[in-house]
Scaffold this motif. Structure first.
Motif, PDB file in Angstrom:
ATOM      1  N   ALA A 126       0.806  -1.225   0.000  1.00 25.80           N
ATOM      2  CA  ALA A 126       0.000   0.000   0.000  1.00 25.80           C
ATOM      3  C   ALA A 126       0.843   1.280   0.000  1.00 25.80           C
ATOM      4  O   ALA A 126       0.649   2.160  -0.834  1.00 25.80           O
ATOM      5  N   GLU A 127       1.762   1.346   0.941  1.00 29.86           N
ATOM      6  CA  GLU A 127       2.471   2.612   1.110  1.00 29.86           C
ATOM      7  C   GLU A 127       3.271   2.993  -0.139  1.00 29.86           C
ATOM      8  O   GLU A 127       3.213   4.126  -0.625  1.00 29.86           O
ATOM      9  N   SER A 128       3.984   2.012  -0.659  1.00 25.34           N
ATOM     10  CA  SER A 128       4.783   2.266  -1.847  1.00 25.34           C
ATOM     11  C   SER A 128       3.885   2.576  -3.051  1.00 25.34           C
ATOM     12  O   SER A 128       4.166   3.481  -3.838  1.00 25.34           O
ATOM     13  N   ASP A 130       0.911   3.921  -3.131  1.00 27.38           N
ATOM     14  CA  ASP A 130       0.338   5.269  -3.059  1.00 27.38           C
ATOM     15  C   ASP A 130       1.385   6.343  -3.324  1.00 27.38           C
ATOM     16  O   ASP A 130       1.085   7.394  -3.885  1.00 27.38           O
ATOM     17  N   ARG A 131       2.619   6.063  -2.916  1.00 28.89           N
ATOM     18  CA  ARG A 131       3.685   7.026  -3.181  1.00 28.89           C
ATOM     19  C   ARG A 131       3.946   7.126  -4.680  1.00 28.89           C
ATOM     20  O   ARG A 131       4.100   8.208  -5.233  1.00 28.89           O
ATOM     21  N   TYR A 135      -0.985   9.532  -4.702  1.00 29.16           N
ATOM     22  CA  TYR A 135      -2.397   9.633  -4.318  1.00 29.16           C
ATOM     23  C   TYR A 135      -2.656   8.723  -3.122  1.00 29.16           C
ATOM     24  O   TYR A 135      -2.553   7.490  -3.235  1.00 29.16           O
ATOM     25  N   LYS A 136      -2.982   9.316  -2.009  1.00 27.33           N
ATOM     26  CA  LYS A 136      -3.226   8.537  -0.789  1.00 27.33           C
ATOM     27  C   LYS A 136      -4.520   7.747  -0.901  1.00 27.33           C
ATOM     28  O   LYS A 136      -5.536   8.297  -1.300  1.00 27.33           O
ATOM     29  N   GLY A 137      -4.456   6.476  -0.557  1.00 28.92           N
ATOM     30  CA  GLY A 137      -5.678   5.668  -0.558  1.00 28.92           C
ATOM     31  C   GLY A 137      -5.973   4.984  -1.889  1.00 28.92           C
ATOM     32  O   GLY A 137      -6.934   4.229  -2.001  1.00 28.92           O
ATOM     33  N   ALA A 363       9.425  10.090  -2.734  1.00 27.63           N
ATOM     34  CA  ALA A 363       8.435  10.787  -3.550  1.00 27.63           C
ATOM     35  C   ALA A 363       8.999  12.081  -4.125  1.00 27.63           C
ATOM     36  O   ALA A 363       8.645  12.491  -5.228  1.00 27.63           O
TER      37      ALA A 363
END
Ligand code: SF4
Ligand code: SF4
Lengths: 378, 95
Positions: A126-128, A130-131, A135-137, A363
């Motif tokens: 998830a974290e990578s 979204d980076r 866009y978060k989420g 990022a």
């Protein structure tokens, strides 16, 4: 019409249309294949014009309509467009990031006759993810979207573009696609033009990383035989021969931009001197048969050496015109990926610069794809 | 799973959503359309695929073809299994 016309080999009917319905997209993937100069919302083709284009596509013999973008779900008339494609007998493939789709809208698309969904993922973490998307989420949303696609029974392909920040999980992404319920997965190493070229410094993995990832994905073919089909686009930079770009220039597909310009490939506008026609002024079949851009690199007449006298010229058509231009300065040259190209050392040189990169990309290193900011010159 | 010889006679093959058999007017031939794929189909394949409706079992399809084309059942069965095995591996037919 044209006195200089040579006897042309018959032009076969087009097979696919890639319709960039809009360049708007909530995500900002730094490898986006859209042009760096994106089309504005104001000049986008309206619903009626797109419908006419799809009717003309079906009449011209086109089979597959790839509804793409940007993010096609950013168009409010997406369902109406799908229904129209269905009506005229086109196979519809929605190429989406998932952002902008809802469960309700997915049901409407299914009812309208959508045949296939191709959902992009940026990573299996998830974290990578979204980076990379900026866009978060986004990652969490895509899991929902995959579920909705499965619920309405539309076959799902998951598509992942591979670069330095996610290459360590190339194999994991195949597994993730299986978990998402996909029947097909595309693992595509980044091709370096458009935004990817702008970001090449932070996207390109090392040769060792590539070899490991390629072997990992190939090894999964057997494990998942009959469960998921793996389409693997391996990177150019270490190949001996180039890919047959687009299956040959003006041979299979047409690419329509949000403003209605028709291109033989989505990077074709980077080639100076080509004259593109638009659907506002010409019918699709007229463009296919007669527009200067489509005829510029059709067949083999335009080729220079070493392609001209090469037995592979009808197999790979000399590779990618845009890459030939970018790396040799002349679009008629052999794609320098080819080991027979006198410019091949440039490819090796670029690739070698990345031989000891590590996988940590933050990022702030990316120039995210956006409609607004201008890209600094290289 | 998709070894042709191991497909059971009682399976009911069908084309999944997103896979269509289409007569293409421009090219004057039958094509099997799937995500990112267009497969040319020979006349035998067309006859087989037309019968993959999710109701008929593999054995019934073979019987039907053998009767209609007055051909040897074993040969037809080999053809049907080979085609369905290949397409199932590509996920273009559900068994
Ligand atoms: S690659 Fe990313 S930024 Fe480009 S259109 Fe697709 S989702 Fe949007
Ligand atoms: S010389 Fe040209 S045609 Fe021959 S393999 Fe290389 S790119 Fe292809």
């Amino acid at each position: 019409m044209n006195a200089l016309e040579t006897t042309p080999t018959p032009i076969s009917a087009p097979v696919g249309i890639l319709a960039e319905l809009t360049h708007r997209c909530p995500l900002g993937c730094p490898y986006c294949s859209n042009p760096v100069e994106l089309d504005s919302r104001a000049g986008e083709l309206d619903t009626e014009t797109w419908k006419r284009v799809f009717s003309e596509a079906a009449a011209a013999g086109i089979l597959h309509a790839h509804l793409s973008g940007g993010e096609p779900a950013s168009r409010r008339d997406l369902v109406e467009i799908v229904a129209h494609c269905k009506k005229v007998g086109l196979y519809t493939n929605l190429i989406t990031s998932g952002i902008g789709l809802t469960q309700e809208r997915m049901r409407e698309l299914a009812d309208a006759g959508l045949d296939h969904v191709q959902l992009s993922i940026q990573d299996a973490m998830a974290e990578s993810a979204d980076r990379i998307a900026g866009y978060k989420g986004a990652f969490a949303r895509k899991i929902d979207v995959a579920r909705w696609v499965n619920e309405v029974g539309i076959p799902l392909t998951v598509n992942a573009v591979i670069h330095r920040a996610n290459i360590a999980r190339a194999g994991r992404m195949v597994e993730f696609a299986v978990e998402l319920g996909a029947r097909r997965v595309e693992i595509a190493h980044t091709q370096y033009y458009a935004w990817a070229l702008v970001n090449r410094k932070v996207l390109m993995p090392s040769h060792a990383q590539v070899e490991k990832a390629v072997a990992e994905v190939e090894g999964l073919r057997e494990t998942y035989a009959g469960k998921i089909v793996i389409d693997h686009v391996i990177p150019d930079y270490y190949a001996k021969y180039p890919k047959a770009c687009m299956g040959g220039w003006g041979k299979r597909t047409m690419n329509v931009t949000p403003h209605g310009k028709v291109l033989p490939c989505h990077a074709a506008e980077t080639i100076p001197g080509l004259e593109f026609w638009t659907v506002r002024e010409h019918s699709l079949i007229d463009i296919w048969m007669n527009s200067p851009a489509f005829n510029a690199f059709r067949g083999t007449e335009w080729m220079l050496e070493p392609c001209r006298s090469c037995p592979r010229k009808t197999i790979d058509f000399g590779g990618c015109r845009c890459q030939a231009l970018a790396l040799t300065g002349d679009a008629r040259n052999a794609d320098p990926i080819c080991h027979l190209s006198p410019h091949h050392d440039k490819v090796a040189e670029i690739a070698a610069t990345f031989d000891d990169v590590d996988a940590n990309v933050s990022a702030s290193d990316y120039i995210y794809r956006t409609l607004k900011t201008r890209v600094p010159a290289e | 799973m998709s070894d042709p010889a191991e497909i059971g006679g009682e399976v009911k093959p069908r084309l999944p959503r997103g896979v269509h058999l289409k007569h293409d007017e421009t090219r004057g031939e039958w094509l099997l359309l799937a995500p990112e794929r267009v497969l040319k189909t020979n006349p035998i394949a067309v006859e087989i695929l037309k019968r993959c409706d999710g109701n008929a079992t593999l054995s019934e399809i073979v019987d039907d073809l053998a009767a209609q084309f007055k051909a040897e059942r074993a040969r037809i069965e080999t053809d049907v299994r080979a085609l369905l095995g290949e397409l199932a591996a590509k996920r273009m037919v559900d068994l």
